[in-house]
Design an enzyme around this catalytic site. Structure first.
Site: not given
Length: 929
Positions: A488, A491
């Site tokens: 997770d 980005e």
């Protein structure tokens, strides 16, 4: 002045833009102009020709770049000619643009072993932000008969290129289905044409082609009347794109899904359906970028770095395009069988006792349930490779109980940013020894994410990071026996903009053109673009959107080493083309809103088209409190995501299907039992996806591309070619107006044929019911299922007998088959079966595979591969045949008189108790009636 109806944000407003062309600006002045939003770069002059304001005004070059393209579009609509690029000015909508067009001329063109090469020379015209490249090279590779590459790059200066290789053959294709032509009047352009019908698939002759250091622009006309799909990741509200000046930015970003904003991943890839033909285009570029659609129809692409690297996929069917695309970027990962079971997660269990009570509650209602997750609250202060030894003191032993007593799996979350503020923390200390961090100004780039202190981002481009990451994963597996990894925040996400000290002002952190991406600067909620990776050879400016892909590439071998060489599963939030061969994806921090049920279908279908078929949304929503009715309908829908997981966020109320009480638990159990019975069919679809790149969760138009009514359907979907799901997506609804493409369909629950063909039909759907239909010419093996038309014949199913049936138990049950005959009383299908969690069973031929053919009076199977001994004890149980129009007076199975029933009204034949014959599934089947 009032804003246009439905407009609520000025995020898309371009400085100086007037009401006719500014569709989203609010708070306009009295003359209808959007207010100046202090653009980062000024310097071009504009004269306003309206009567209300005649004073010249400085505007942003971002606005000029957009108007340069938009005005050429508007002129084209009126005159069907491109305005002269040497014209000093052009008037449109009350503004004058001055001398902003770059031109390139062709200076050479010759053949190469792989195709051809074209050289271009800069001829003049002002650059928008900086001097254009003086010399460009266009390399054309006829890579396969169906795949064309066009690469445009600076001849004299090396530029960043996405560092993964799409296979490039040594010689050009012998029989390409495409042609490419070039021109340079008034500017360089190229056209790609489909040879079979002369249709132009790509035509850049209308664009203001520009190639500067930090601004590259090109566009293409689309075939008139075509449908455009793709580009991501964002929350699209329809599967096909609105061409009315829609604009999407692409730059990986930690942001909950929202309409038309860039979120976790980047996919500069689109498909176009025109008539009965489909083609796809990948623009392999990872820099910040945006695309804009116009009604011509036209698509304009801009990026602020790298090169233009186009891949064209000729189809001609939608499934052909996906297959060709995944052949290039990588075939999808083959998930373990257990990962197709229902999964449960929650950020906010808070303690092992709450986790245990949740598991017990699920089991008490006998809800099928195979995977439990640990979110960051299982950790010690949100630090990777630790667990909270106070609130989750017995977690290692409890995970063993899940494995040994319940046959379940356990997946843990890992976030990339590693805390540097605590002593005796091997992940940090060993990372410092190996120097594996993303760098900024010669030191590790500081960040703040979930751990309480400062943290550093590992650089997954480094080979040394692989050994460090593998060791951390393996060492922690010795503590908690996890079965998969959920990566997770990759980005990468950051709670400060850039570093703890911010980012210096420079051309990478503050580029002259900022694409339409969230934030005032590119560093917002991530690290500084001028940070470096791969020992200083890569700028984060170039590789930012590759962070999730680079982490996934290293996580798969790390996980497999840790779990003892099993297949396992990796789920990644950030994605990029090619990640499907390593990981699945979920749609992020969605909302407990009714609208999000529909949006989850759109997102899931898009990711199947992107080559990532293991996909789903957080069932019942991540943010906000779900209602009982919403959660019940979402459980019915989510049972048919390929990745089926109920998950929600911190401080929102519990929403697992058992917490609502007996009625929702019962409906969830019954819906999931349908899923579990169909897992042999679903697993076979994943086999085909891994082998040939086909989608699993499939838009209707992928099968019915000759049916224009299917092109806009995005509230229904298919599993493979045959099984159609038409969910209830609206509050209070008890019926679904479902579209049925022109084929023969059967009701899943009754086996009766559906009268609608190429039309809509209102299906009754009370809260306890979930509409499912099957198309014909299919048979599906189940562990008990259903079907559609076209070669997917036999639908496999497996019977459900266990009270709480994790997959490890259900796999031993007798196999069933549903056969759905088409208009010609024919059906075909297949079944794939292997151990379920062994690596590379397909590549090593360690599997069983059989095909099925049926007609009005018979069903036969042929064993193609019989290299998995586990089928030696797996027997046939029940066979159902839909569409048997003649009376049945007897049935034999491999010569044995069989027990059967035939319903003449429903035209359904059911053959039962076949397991008493002991016919294993690797014995050729011959059923006569």
């Amino acid at each position: 002045m009032e804003c246009p109806t439905g407009v609520s944000s000025k995020a898309d407003c371009l400085v100086g833009e007037t009401v006719p062309s500014c569709s989203k600006c609010v708070n306009k002045d009295a003359c209808g102009y959007c207010p100046d939003e202090t653009p980062a770069f000024h310097g071009a002059s504009i004269t306003n020709m309206s009567t209300a304001r005649r004073t010249p005004k400085l505007i942003s070059k971002e606005w000029i770049a957009t108007q340069m393209w938009r005005q050429s579009q508007k002129v084209l609509v009126r005159t069907e000619v491109v305005y002269g690029v040497q014209h000093p000015t052009k008037v449109s909508h009350g503004v004058i643009i001055q001398k902003i067009i770059t031109t390139y001329a062709i200076t050479g063109q010759y053949s190469t072993a792989k195709g051809s090469r074209v050289t271009l020379s800069y001829q003049g015209g002002s650059g928008i932000f900086s001097a254009p490249a003086t010399s460009l090279t266009v390399d054309v590779e006829y890579q396969t008969d169906d795949r064309l590459r066009v690469k445009i790059y600076d001849t004299n200066n090396a530029r960043f290129e996405v560092p993964f290789q799409i296979p490039s053959p040594s010689a050009k294709a012998s029989n390409p289905k495409y042609s490419i032509t070039f021109g340079d009047t008034p500017n360089f352009y190229f056209k790609v044409t489909r040879n079979s019908n002369g249709e132009v698939l790509f035509d850049s002759s209308l664009s203001g082609f520009t190639f500067e250091d930090q601004f590259i622009q090109i566009g293409t006309k689309l075939p008139v009347g075509s449908y455009l799909y793709g580009f991501g990741e964002t929350e699209h509200h329809s599967l096909y794109h609105d061409m009315n000046w829609k604009k999407y930015g692409m730059w990986s970003r930690d942001n909950p899904p929202d309409n038309d904003v860039n979120i976790y991943g980047v996919h500069p890839y689109y498909t176009v359906v025109s008539g009965v033909n489909t083609h796809g285009v990948l623009i392999l570029n990872s820099n910040a970028q945006d695309v804009e659609m116009s009604p011509l129809p036209y698509v304009n692409f801009r990026t602020i770095g790298g090169i233009l690297d186009f891949y064209f996929f000729l189809g001609p069917t939608p499934e052909d395009v996906v297959s060709q695309y995944t052949e290039a970027v990588g075939r999808p990962y083959f998930p373990p069988y257990w990962s197709l079971g229902f999964q449960l997660s929650r950020w906010g269990y808070g303690s092992q006792s709450v986790l245990k009570s949740t598991v017990d509650r699920m089991r008490s209602y006998q809800i099928p349930y195979d995977v439990q997750y640990g979110d960051i609250d299982y950790m010690d202060n949100q630090r990777d490779f630790t667990y909270d030894q106070v609130n989750f003191a017995g977690l290692p032993a409890y995970v063993n109980t899940l494995h040994e007593s319940y046959g379940m799996k356990y997946i843990i979350i890992l976030d990339p940013c590693i805390d540097i503020t605590v002593s005796n923390y091997p992940a940090y200390e060993e990372g410092m020894t190996e120097n594996i961090w993303v760098q900024n100004a010669g030191a590790p780039a500081s960040a703040k994410v979930w751990p309480p202190g400062t943290c550093y981002f590992p650089d997954y481009f480094l080979a040394s990071t692989q050994s460090w990451w593998t060791k951390q994963c393996s060492d922690f597996h010795n503590v908690i026996d996890y079965d998969g990894l959920w990566i997770d925040m990759n980005e990468p996400a950051n709670f400060v903009d850039g570093t703890l000290d911010g980012c210096p002002y420079n051309t990478y952190n503050n580029p002259p053109y900022k694409p339409r991406v969230l934030g005032s600067v590119l560093a917002e909620k991530t690290t500084c673009p001028d940070s470096t990776q791969d020992n200083g050879s890569q700028l984060h400016y170039d590789v930012h959107s590759l962070y999730g892909l680079s982490q996934a590439i290293q996580t798969v071998p790390a996980m497999r080493t840790a779990i003892g060489g099993k297949r396992g599963i990796v789920i990644s939030r950030s994605t990029f083309p090619g990640i499907g061969q390593y990981a699945g994806h979920w749609l992020g921090d969605n909302w407990s809103k009714w609208s999000n049920l529909a949006y989850s279908i759109i997102g899931s279908l898009e990711f199947n088209m992107f080559g990532i078929p293991y996909i789903g949304a957080d069932i019942c929503g991540f943010n906000l409190d779900a209602t009982e009715e919403m959660c019940q309908r979402w459980m019915q829908l989510g049972a048919f995501y390929t990745f089926s997981r109920n998950h929600n966020g911190l401080n929102w109320k519990e929403q697992d299907p058992a917490v609502w009480g007996p009625e929702l638990a019962r409906v969830s159990r019954e819906t999931l039992e349908i899923r579990y019975s169909l897992l042999p069919y679903l697993y076979t679809l994943f086999y085909h996806s891994h082998l040939s790149g086909s989608t699993v969760m499939r838009p209707l138009f992928h099968e019915f591309y000759d049916d224009e009514g299917s092109m806009t359907i995005d509230r229904q979907f298919l599993w493979g070619p045959a099984f159609m799901i038409s969910p209830v997506l609206d509050e209070g609804a008890v019926a679904v107006n479902a579209y049925f493409p022109n084929a023969k369909w059967y009701d899943y629950y009754t086996g009766m044929s559906v009268s609608a063909r190429g039309s809509y039909d209102l299906l009754s759907a009370p809260l306890t019911t979930f509409p499912c239909t099957s198309e014909v010419d299919t048979s599906y093996p189940l562990k008990s299922l259903l079907s559609r038309h076209s070669i997917e014949g036999a639908m496999k199913y497996q019977e459900i007998h266990s009270t709480v049936p994790p997959i490890s138990f259900v796999r031993q049950n007798p196999m069933g088959l549903i056969v759905a005959l088409d208009d010609y009383r024919h059906a075909e299908g297949d079944l794939f079966w292997d151990e379920g969690d062994t690596v590379d069973t397909i590549e090593n031929s360690e599997f069983f595979y059989a095909t099925f053919i049926a007609d009005q009076n018979s069903l036969t199977s042929s064993v193609v591969e019989d290299n998995y001994t586990g089928v030696n004890s797996l027997v046939w149980g029940t066979i159902q045949v839909y569409g048997v129009s003649s009376s049945v007076s007897g049935v034999t199975v491999n010569g044995n008189p069989a027990t059967y029933s035939y319903d003449i009204a429903r035209q359904v034949l059911e053959v039962t108790n076949i397991d008493t014959f002991g016919i294993t599934i690797n014995t050729p089947l011959n059923v006569l009636w």
